[in-house]
Design a protein around this motif. Structure first.
Motif, PDB file in Angstrom:
ATOM      1  N   GLY A 141     -15.365  97.251 -13.628  1.00 30.98           N
ATOM      2  CA  GLY A 141     -14.556  96.533 -14.924  1.00 30.98           C
ATOM      3  C   GLY A 141     -13.397  96.544 -14.662  1.00 30.98           C
ATOM      4  N   THR A 142     -12.833  97.332 -13.671  1.00 29.84           N
ATOM      5  CA  THR A 142     -10.932  97.315 -14.255  1.00 29.84           C
ATOM      6  C   THR A 142     -10.961  96.155 -13.604  1.00 29.84           C
ATOM      7  OG1 THR A 142     -10.419  98.628 -11.844  1.00 29.84           O
ATOM      8  CG2 THR A 142     -11.071  99.753 -14.433  1.00 29.84           C
ATOM      9  N   CYS A 143      -9.460  95.930 -13.463  1.00 31.99           N
ATOM     10  CA  CYS A 143      -8.062  94.867 -13.125  1.00 31.99           C
ATOM     11  C   CYS A 143      -6.643  94.823 -13.680  1.00 31.99           C
ATOM     12  CB  CYS A 143      -8.681  93.212 -13.666  1.00 31.99           C
ATOM     13  SG  CYS A 143      -8.762  93.304 -15.080  1.00 31.99           S
ATOM     14  N   GLY A 144      -5.540  94.691 -12.942  1.00 36.73           N
ATOM     15  CA  GLY A 144      -4.662  94.656 -13.026  1.00 36.73           C
ATOM     16  C   GLY A 144      -3.509  93.578 -13.229  1.00 36.73           C
ATOM     17  N   GLN A 145      -2.504  93.156 -14.011  1.00 37.51           N
ATOM     18  CA  GLN A 145      -1.922  91.881 -14.364  1.00 37.51           C
ATOM     19  C   GLN A 145      -0.850  91.961 -13.486  1.00 37.51           C
ATOM     20  OE1 GLN A 145      -1.685  90.891 -18.292  1.00 37.51           O
ATOM     21  NE2 GLN A 145      -2.876  88.829 -17.777  1.00 37.51           N
ATOM     22  N   LEU A 146      -0.681  90.387 -13.142  1.00 33.54           N
ATOM     23  CA  LEU A 146       0.854  90.339 -12.836  1.00 33.54           C
ATOM     24  C   LEU A 146       1.346  89.578 -13.576  1.00 33.54           C
ATOM     25  CD1 LEU A 146       2.813  90.203 -10.086  1.00 33.54           C
ATOM     26  CD2 LEU A 146       1.560  87.698  -9.877  1.00 33.54           C
ATOM     27  N   ILE A 147       2.724  90.441 -14.405  1.00 30.88           N
ATOM     28  CA  ILE A 147       3.530  89.931 -15.289  1.00 30.88           C
ATOM     29  C   ILE A 147       4.733  89.235 -15.246  1.00 30.88           C
ATOM     30  CG2 ILE A 147       4.489  90.971 -17.609  1.00 30.88           C
ATOM     31  CD1 ILE A 147       2.759  93.089 -16.627  1.00 30.88           C
ATOM     32  N   LYS A 148       5.363  89.557 -13.904  1.00 37.58           N
ATOM     33  CA  LYS A 148       6.974  89.764 -14.133  1.00 37.58           C
ATOM     34  C   LYS A 148       7.437  89.763 -12.407  1.00 37.58           C
ATOM     35  CE  LYS A 148       9.055  91.514 -17.685  1.00 37.58           C
ATOM     36  NZ  LYS A 148       9.846  92.636 -18.112  1.00 37.58           N
ATOM     37  N   LYS A 149       8.099  88.259 -12.158  1.00 37.73           N
ATOM     38  CA  LYS A 149       8.587  88.501 -10.435  1.00 37.73           C
ATOM     39  C   LYS A 149      10.008  89.091 -10.410  1.00 37.73           C
ATOM     40  CE  LYS A 149       4.967  85.571  -8.666  1.00 37.73           C
ATOM     41  NZ  LYS A 149       4.161  83.865  -7.840  1.00 37.73           N
ATOM     42  N   ILE A 150      10.810  89.624  -9.865  1.00 43.22           N
ATOM     43  CA  ILE A 150      12.547  89.879 -10.256  1.00 43.22           C
ATOM     44  C   ILE A 150      12.518  90.409  -8.266  1.00 43.22           C
ATOM     45  CG2 ILE A 150      14.369  91.239 -10.916  1.00 43.22           C
ATOM     46  CD1 ILE A 150      11.618  92.529 -12.944  1.00 43.22           C
ATOM     47  N   GLY A 151      13.151  89.103  -8.456  1.00 45.45           N
ATOM     48  CA  GLY A 151      14.107  89.394  -6.224  1.00 45.45           C
ATOM     49  C   GLY A 151      12.756  89.496  -5.524  1.00 45.45           C
ATOM     50  N   ASP A 152      12.789  90.105  -5.327  1.00 44.92           N
ATOM     51  CA  ASP A 152      11.499  90.183  -4.240  1.00 44.92           C
ATOM     52  C   ASP A 152      10.414  91.802  -4.380  1.00 44.92           C
ATOM     53  OD1 ASP A 152      13.614  92.692  -4.179  1.00 44.92           O
ATOM     54  OD2 ASP A 152      13.255  92.557  -1.583  1.00 44.92           O
ATOM     55  N   ARG A 153      10.748  91.938  -6.102  1.00 45.14           N
ATOM     56  CA  ARG A 153       9.825  93.338  -6.521  1.00 45.14           C
ATOM     57  C   ARG A 153       9.106  92.022  -7.826  1.00 45.14           C
ATOM     58  NH1 ARG A 153       9.780  97.639  -3.531  1.00 45.14           N
ATOM     59  NH2 ARG A 153       9.743  98.813  -5.718  1.00 45.14           N
ATOM     60  N   CYS A 154       7.723  92.908  -7.713  1.00 42.67           N
ATOM     61  CA  CYS A 154       6.772  92.586  -8.422  1.00 42.67           C
ATOM     62  C   CYS A 154       6.396  93.695  -9.358  1.00 42.67           C
ATOM     63  CB  CYS A 154       5.181  92.064  -7.385  1.00 42.67           C
ATOM     64  SG  CYS A 154       5.682  90.219  -6.779  1.00 42.67           S
ATOM     65  N   ILE A 155       6.090  93.055 -10.756  1.00 48.87           N
ATOM     66  CA  ILE A 155       5.659  94.002 -11.677  1.00 48.87           C
ATOM     67  C   ILE A 155       4.560  93.626 -12.316  1.00 48.87           C
ATOM     68  CG2 ILE A 155       6.337  95.018 -14.413  1.00 48.87           C
ATOM     69  CD1 ILE A 155       9.016  94.498 -13.365  1.00 48.87           C
ATOM     70  N   ILE A 156       3.620  94.541 -12.090  1.00 48.08           N
ATOM     71  CA  ILE A 156       1.811  94.664 -12.542  1.00 48.08           C
ATOM     72  C   ILE A 156       1.817  95.580 -13.935  1.00 48.08           C
ATOM     73  CG2 ILE A 156      -0.540  95.075 -11.785  1.00 48.08           C
ATOM     74  CD1 ILE A 156       0.764  94.007  -8.746  1.00 48.08           C
ATOM     75  N   ARG A 157       0.623  95.062 -14.411  1.00 49.20           N
ATOM     76  CA  ARG A 157       0.169  96.047 -15.742  1.00 49.20           C
ATOM     77  C   ARG A 157      -0.897  96.897 -15.073  1.00 49.20           C
ATOM     78  NH1 ARG A 157      -0.499  93.055 -20.701  1.00 49.20           N
ATOM     79  NH2 ARG A 157       1.624  93.294 -21.129  1.00 49.20           N
ATOM     80  N   MET A 158      -1.092  98.209 -14.949  1.00 56.17           N
ATOM     81  CA  MET A 158      -2.311  98.648 -14.298  1.00 56.17           C
ATOM     82  C   MET A 158      -3.499  98.131 -15.072  1.00 56.17           C
ATOM     83  SD  MET A 158      -0.479 102.043 -11.999  1.00 56.17           S
ATOM     84  CE  MET A 158       0.304 102.366 -12.933  1.00 56.17           C
TER      85      MET A 158
END
Lengths: 286, 428
Positions: free
Chosen positions: A187-204
């Protein structure tokens, strides 16, 4: 002269007992410490020879390879078999993606999520099933980084850089091509929030944020068995069937009456360079 | 803060530990040898210096217990290029569908049109009485009492059955199969060709191979019985249907490869053995009898039957026509695979040996599965007194009639017999 010959004789006797290869192959344990703990030592499972057949898994009782307790409150329970679940959804970097068909969605005793049997080409494997996965579905896994975002279909695997913002993902890698590590439980999932350059930020799933490379793969959607957290174990004896040992009654969990302390937000976890591999040689000292 | 006597007391133990940790040093001084010992001329051995261990030599040079296992490359059948080796145990994922793609054949349900009208037209003497006796012999009357495997009933999974002793599955099927074949042979008074034209061979070996789209596939199998004939079988379908098959399409199992689940190996032999290596008067394979000592579905067992038929047919084609791809006379083989209660039939007709592409002339296969000879009801003690014994019921003679029709289908006297029986029926 007599003393020298005696010492040589004693030495020779000692050498006989050590250097007889035929005897040393039988693996005699001389230490009393190993006795009684040897059953907790992990069985070596050859990961290179992949099989769909469930493998016999002895109960660890929370003990590690050295026979010492690593996790408390584990012991007993129903017998379980280990299924080789493949967390590496690595597709080709150029050309058409790897297409596989879901043959079956099954129960796995070793994890809370369900697993799916998928096959493509001449290979079949287990993967973690997503929420609406069913037999007959075709799933893709691609490694190509695209400038224009792809259409995210549940069950497909892409690099984070080519997914649109806001997509729910599971089985997320923290370093490229090392296999999924985050959001694998039911039942779990993360969410893709931001993209900065070649990095991605994910909410765990823990609401904390994570900064990873855009080449890290993730599977679109939520993990299967979403009602897992609503299941009621019912009794203490049933908890023992799952291998959960009773907790001591000394410390009780605080209720809502005790008030809530507002804590500051934890900083973003940054995964930049993978850890150096552990040395293969272990030296034991007496 | 009040300095009590206990607080002021110095922790000697911790202090000594610290000193030991940082300042403790243990110089390794050379041993002091007394002058008197040096003067005496004794050999002096330093106990701290370790002697290098002597290399261990086995007492007997060629002792087999110390011999290591030969590596794969040292084995006699080793080849550098691996091949797909199909054996009895390899259970393929998609069943008969996958087998049809690999053998380039179009499947039909039921019996072929040439044999279908023969079902129920012949009868052996005391047929029903004897078959029921054979069933009882295979299930109960055989004196073997071996421990049977632990039983799990899906209706009541937690129930613990007491240990059962009886006839093992493999032996039970073997008894029933042997008796049914003998009953077929007992029609020799009406059809003498069944005794003269056919030979029954136990434990026949099959070693065959072919190239599927450039990849080497090898068949290795052991049939329980093999019926061999002195003349080739008649074709199940005529030339019109063979020509029509050019326009028909094969089944598709994208994205799976049809070679999935067939293990790759480096140790194999390329051979052409269908029954006998030397020349033999009865050299045409007729019927293959297989025992299904497994828990597979009928579909998986039918795939195995098709692979066995195909292996024999391909080897026979290579023997008769060499490398000719479109065969002037199609080669036909049939297979009977049996469970404890069920009989399955496979009929195969090889029209072409061109497996480089999916186009062109195709082969034909007929599947007839799930023919229950009888039903077996196993005990379920938790349901009451009535369910404490094993019951055998619903005897179905049709399954044996199909077997008899398949075995007699090629006999030359059959047409005469049918004409005569029609005349007799018209007169009466």
């Amino acid at each position: 002269m007599a003393a020298a010959s005696l010492s040589q004789l004693v030495k020779g006797l000692a050498r006989l007992s050590i250097l007889n290869h035929a005897k040393s192959r039988q693996y005699f344990h001389t230490s009393g410490i190993v006795d009684g703990k040897a059953k907790f030592i992990k069985l070596a499972i050859n990961v290179d020879r992949y099989t769909l057949r469930p493998i016999h898994l002895p109960k660890s009782g929370g003990r590690g390879y050295d026979g010492r307790i690593q996790t408390h409150g584990v012991g007993g329970g129903h017998r379980q078999c280990y299924r080789m679940v493949d967390f590496k959804r690595i597709g080709p970097k150029t050309g058409e993606p790897l297409v596989e068909r879901v043959l079956d969605v099954r129960y796995d005793p070793c994890r809370s999520a369900d697993i799916a049997v998928v096959a493509g080409g001449e290979k079949a494997r287990y993967i973690v099933a997503s929420e609406n996965m069913k037999s007959g579905d075709l799933i893709k896994s691609s490694g190509e980084l695209k400038k224009i975002t792809v259409k995210a279909i549940e069950g497909d695997s892409y690099p984070l850089g080519s997914l649109p913002l806001g997509t729910l993902v599971h089985n997320i890698e923290i370093y490229p091509e090392t296999g999924g590590r985050v959001a694998r439980a039911a039942g779990t999932c993360g969410q893709l929030i931001k993209k900065i350059g070649d990095r991605c930020i994910i909410r765990m799933p823990s609401k904390r944020e994570m900064n990873v490379s855009e080449e890290c793969r993730a599977t679109v959607g939520r993990v299967s068995n979403i009602d897992h957290n609503k299941q009621h174990i019912g009794s203490a004896s049933r908890a023992r069937w799952f291998g959960i040992r009773p907790d001591r009654g000394w410390k009780q969990k605080k209720s809502g009456y005790n008030g809530r302390k507002i804590k500051p937000v934890k900083p973003v976890v940054i995964h930049r360079t993978p850890k150096a591999p552990a040395s293969a040689i272990y030296k034991d000292t007496v | 803060m009040k300095f009590t006597s206990t607080l002021l007391k110095h922790n000697k133990r911790l202090m000594l530990k610290n000193v030991w940790k940082h300042k403790g040093s243990f110089p390794d001084r050379p041993p002091m040898i007394p002058q008197a010992v040096l003067d005496s001329g004794l050999e002096i051995v330093d106990p701290n210096v370790e002697e290098p261990p002597e290399p261990w030599v086995p007492p007997v040079p060629d002792d087999p217990q110390f011999k290591s296992r030969p590596s794969i490359t040292e084995l006699p059948n080793y080849n550098e290029e691996p091949a797909y080796v199909y054996t009895r145990g390899s259970r393929i994922m998609e069943g008969s569908k996958q087998a049809c793609i690999l053998t380039k054949s179009i499947s039909f349900n039921g019996f072929p049109d040439t044999i279908k009208p023969l079902i129920g037209r012949f009868q052996a003497q005391d047929q029903d009485k004897l078959i029921q006796r054979y069933i009882m012999q295979s299930q109960k009357w055989d004196p073997s009492k071996e421990p049977l495997p632990k039983r799990i009933d899906t209706a009541n999974v937690g129930y613990k059955f007491t240990r059962e002793y009886g006839i093992p599955k493999k032996r039970s099927i073997g008894i029933l199969m042997r008796n049914l074949i003998r009953l077929c042979q007992s029609t020799g008074d009406q059809f003498p060709s069944i005794l003269s034209d056919l030979r029954l061979i136990p434990d026949a070996y099959l070693g065959s191979h072919y190239y599927y789209q450039g990849k080497l596939v090898i068949f290795e199998a052991n049939a329980k019985y093999l019926l061999m004939s002195n003349q080739p079988m008649k074709a199940f379908e005529g030339e019109d249907k063979i020509d029509e098959s050019v326009n028909q399409k094969l089944l598709n199992m994208y994205p799976l490869s049809p070679l999935i689940n067939i293990p790759k190996r480096n140790c194999y032999r390329i051979q052409n053995i269908a029954g006998f290596q030397k020349e033999f008067s009865h050299s045409h394979p007729h019927t293959i009898f297989l025992i299904n000592n497994n828990f597979w579905r009928d579909d998986s067992n039918q795939a195995m039957g098709l692979f066995n038929c195909f292996g024999y047919a391909v080897t026979q084609a290579r023997k008769l026509y060499g490398n000719e791809q479109n065969l002037s006379k199609p080669i036909c083989v049939q297979c009977v695979n049996m469970n404890q209660t069920t009989i399955n039939f496979t009929f195969f007709q090889l029209n072409t040996t061109d497996f480089s592409s999916q186009h062109g002339v195709k082969n034909f296969v007929w599947f007839d599965s799930g023919n229950h000879l009888f039903q077996k009801q196993l005990p379920q003690p938790w349901r009451g007194e009535e369910y404490k014994k094993t019951y055998y019921h619903s005897y179905n003679p049709l399954a044996f009639e199909k077997l008899l029709a398949a075995v007699l289908g090629n006999a030359p006297e059959v047409q005469e017999y049918l004409d005569n029986s029609e005349e007799i029926a018209a007169l009466s």
